[in-house]
Design an enzyme around this catalytic site. Structure first.
Site, PDB file in Angstrom:
ATOM      1  N   CYS A 238       0.830  -1.208   0.000  1.00  0.00           N
ATOM      2  CA  CYS A 238       0.000   0.000   0.000  1.00  0.00           C
ATOM      3  C   CYS A 238       0.867   1.262   0.000  1.00  0.00           C
ATOM      4  O   CYS A 238       1.514   1.547  -0.996  1.00  0.00           O
ATOM      5  CB  CYS A 238      -0.976  -0.045   1.166  1.00  0.00           C
ATOM      6  SG  CYS A 238      -2.369   1.080   0.957  1.00  0.00           S
ATOM      7  N   LEU A 239       0.919   2.022   1.092  1.00  0.00           N
ATOM      8  CA  LEU A 239       1.816   3.175   1.134  1.00  0.00           C
ATOM      9  C   LEU A 239       3.257   2.727   0.907  1.00  0.00           C
ATOM     10  O   LEU A 239       4.039   3.418   0.257  1.00  0.00           O
ATOM     11  CB  LEU A 239       1.697   3.891   2.483  1.00  0.00           C
ATOM     12  CG  LEU A 239       2.635   5.090   2.688  1.00  0.00           C
ATOM     13  CD1 LEU A 239       2.336   6.204   1.689  1.00  0.00           C
ATOM     14  CD2 LEU A 239       2.564   5.621   4.115  1.00  0.00           C
ATOM     15  N   ASN A 280      -7.241   0.126   0.408  1.00  0.00           N
ATOM     16  CA  ASN A 280      -7.509   1.341   1.171  1.00  0.00           C
ATOM     17  C   ASN A 280      -6.395   2.339   0.899  1.00  0.00           C
ATOM     18  O   ASN A 280      -5.373   2.343   1.572  1.00  0.00           O
ATOM     19  CB  ASN A 280      -7.599   1.041   2.677  1.00  0.00           C
ATOM     20  CG  ASN A 280      -7.720   2.307   3.506  1.00  0.00           C
ATOM     21  OD1 ASN A 280      -8.055   3.373   2.988  1.00  0.00           O
ATOM     22  ND2 ASN A 280      -7.432   2.216   4.792  1.00  0.00           N
ATOM     23  N   HIS A 322      -3.887  -4.925  -0.350  1.00  0.00           N
ATOM     24  CA  HIS A 322      -3.499  -5.534   0.923  1.00  0.00           C
ATOM     25  C   HIS A 322      -3.546  -7.057   0.817  1.00  0.00           C
ATOM     26  O   HIS A 322      -4.625  -7.657   0.920  1.00  0.00           O
ATOM     27  CB  HIS A 322      -4.434  -5.065   2.042  1.00  0.00           C
ATOM     28  CG  HIS A 322      -4.160  -3.676   2.497  1.00  0.00           C
ATOM     29  ND1 HIS A 322      -3.361  -3.393   3.595  1.00  0.00           N
ATOM     30  CD2 HIS A 322      -4.552  -2.482   1.999  1.00  0.00           C
ATOM     31  CE1 HIS A 322      -3.289  -2.079   3.758  1.00  0.00           C
ATOM     32  NE2 HIS A 322      -3.998  -1.512   2.799  1.00  0.00           N
ATOM     33  N   GLU A 324      -2.714  -9.170   2.978  1.00  0.00           N
ATOM     34  CA  GLU A 324      -3.144  -9.761   4.248  1.00  0.00           C
ATOM     35  C   GLU A 324      -4.655  -9.688   4.411  1.00  0.00           C
ATOM     36  O   GLU A 324      -5.205 -10.270   5.365  1.00  0.00           O
ATOM     37  CB  GLU A 324      -2.465  -9.054   5.415  1.00  0.00           C
ATOM     38  CG  GLU A 324      -3.078  -7.733   5.843  1.00  0.00           C
ATOM     39  CD  GLU A 324      -2.793  -6.580   4.900  1.00  0.00           C
ATOM     40  OE1 GLU A 324      -3.350  -5.487   5.102  1.00  0.00           O
ATOM     41  OE2 GLU A 324      -1.995  -6.761   3.962  1.00  0.00           O
TER      42      GLU A 324
END
Length: 344
Positions: A238-239, A280, A322, A324
């Site tokens: 993500c980031l 997200n 993500h 996970e």
């Protein structure tokens, strides 16, 4: 319940009822399309400081099971169509309104979340505020706060595991990522976002998810660039994906309304495979800016934005989604296995 309103920066106003914390708050207004997983979403540090609108019409019917991604609620406020007062779940200890009230998080309920979501899709995510009473409240400028610094670990912490040691750069890490690494017999060395980890004894690096603008994390980018010179495996999530891209010399940009939900389809480049992913984020990597030696790995099937990169000869890889999950589909968990296999 108290009457309150959501006021967007463009003047659009939605009136509803206030539950949970009884106070006014401001932040960037974003929406999540997931049907479940509100406990994980509310405690995800990537939502730090935001006003989160959940598009599913009924929220809270299974109460608050202990499925947390951090030690507290990270959003500044919650926006729902209908908030359930009663709940049914074997492991739930309290209702969602009780949890919100205990942590002082206001929830605006009874508004047309479909209309709000359509407005954000048309105009883009923007600043907003949940207001009650007559006291004025300024709009909080999106990304004005250094959100990563606010949610990152304050000090180094080690989670015992196997012989192989992995540095986890905490930019707002979800606890599920730590769990996935430990489940693969790795010792995890969790360090703050700006920690100089090059002196640590490690075999690989993971750069976590987190909130905000990746350009604010210049110290992290410098450390990743230095770590790349060691030619040890690096996984960005993500980031962390955006920060690895910046360290490689690519650029990022802000999406109009981001990807937040559990059903984003991602195509793996060079194959016919499509994965349904949990996401997200509000920023993306500009795939056209990737330097020589780097190639796109995944692409969003909806809007064509980049969802992953990897190096053509070095063990460097990252994904925008993500793997996970937590919550969401587990299609992409094998990415952790691929990363572990690359560790010598």
């Amino acid at each position: 319940m108290t009457t309150a309103a959501l006021v967007l920066a463009d003047g659009t106003t939605f009136h509803g009822r206030l539950m949970g914390g009884r106070r006014s708050v401001s932040g960037e207004v974003v929406f999540n399309t997931g049907m479940v997983g509100y406990t994980e979403a509310l405690t995800d540090p990537s939502y730090h400081g935001q006003l989160l609108c959940l598009t599913y019409p009924l929220v809270g019917n299974y109460g608050v099971p202990p499925d947390f991604e951090s030690t507290k609620i990270q959003v500044s406020g919650l926006i729902v169509s209908e908030l359930a007062l009663e709940y049914s779940h074997a492991s739930a200890a309290r209702s969602l309104p009780q949890w919100l009230r205990a942590e002082g998080i206001p929830c605006l309920t009874g508004i047309d979340t479909r209309a709000l979501t359509k407005r954000l899709r048309q105009a883009g995510c923007m600043a907003g505020k949940i207001v009650t009473g007559m006291r004025p409240l300024p709009f909080a400028a999106p990304d004005a706060e250094h959100s990563v610094a606010a949610v990152s670990a304050g000090q180094r912490e080690e989670y015992a595991g196997g012989r192989r040691r992995v540095v986890l750069v905490d930019c707002g890490v979800k606890s599920s990522i730590i769990g996935q690494l430990r489940a693969r017999d790795l010792t995890v060395i969790r360090v703050p976002w700006d920690y100089d980890f090059l002196a640590e004894d490690f075999a690989a690096v993971v750069v976590s998810n987190g909130p905000g603008d990746p350009s604010q994390c210049s110290a992290t980018v410098r450390n990743i660039a230095r770590a790349m010179q060691l030619e040890r495996p690096i996984l960005g999530i993500c980031l962390g994906h955006q920060l690895l891209a910046l360290a490689a010399g690519a650029s990022t940009y802000k999406l109009k309304f981001g990807h937040r939900g559990h059903n984003q389809p991602c195509l793996e480049e060079g194959t016919q495979r499509c994965f349904i992913t949990s996401q997200n984020h509000g920023y993306a990597v500009d795939a056209s800016s990737l330097p020589a030696g780097w190639v796109p790995w995944f692409t969003n099937a909806n809007d064509g934005s980049n969802e992953g990169i990897r190096h053509s000869s070095q063990p460097f890889m990252s994904v925008q989604f993500h793997p996970e999950a937590a919550p969401g589909p587990v299609d992409c968990e094998p990415i952790f296995d691929r990363f572990v296999e690359s560790i010598r």
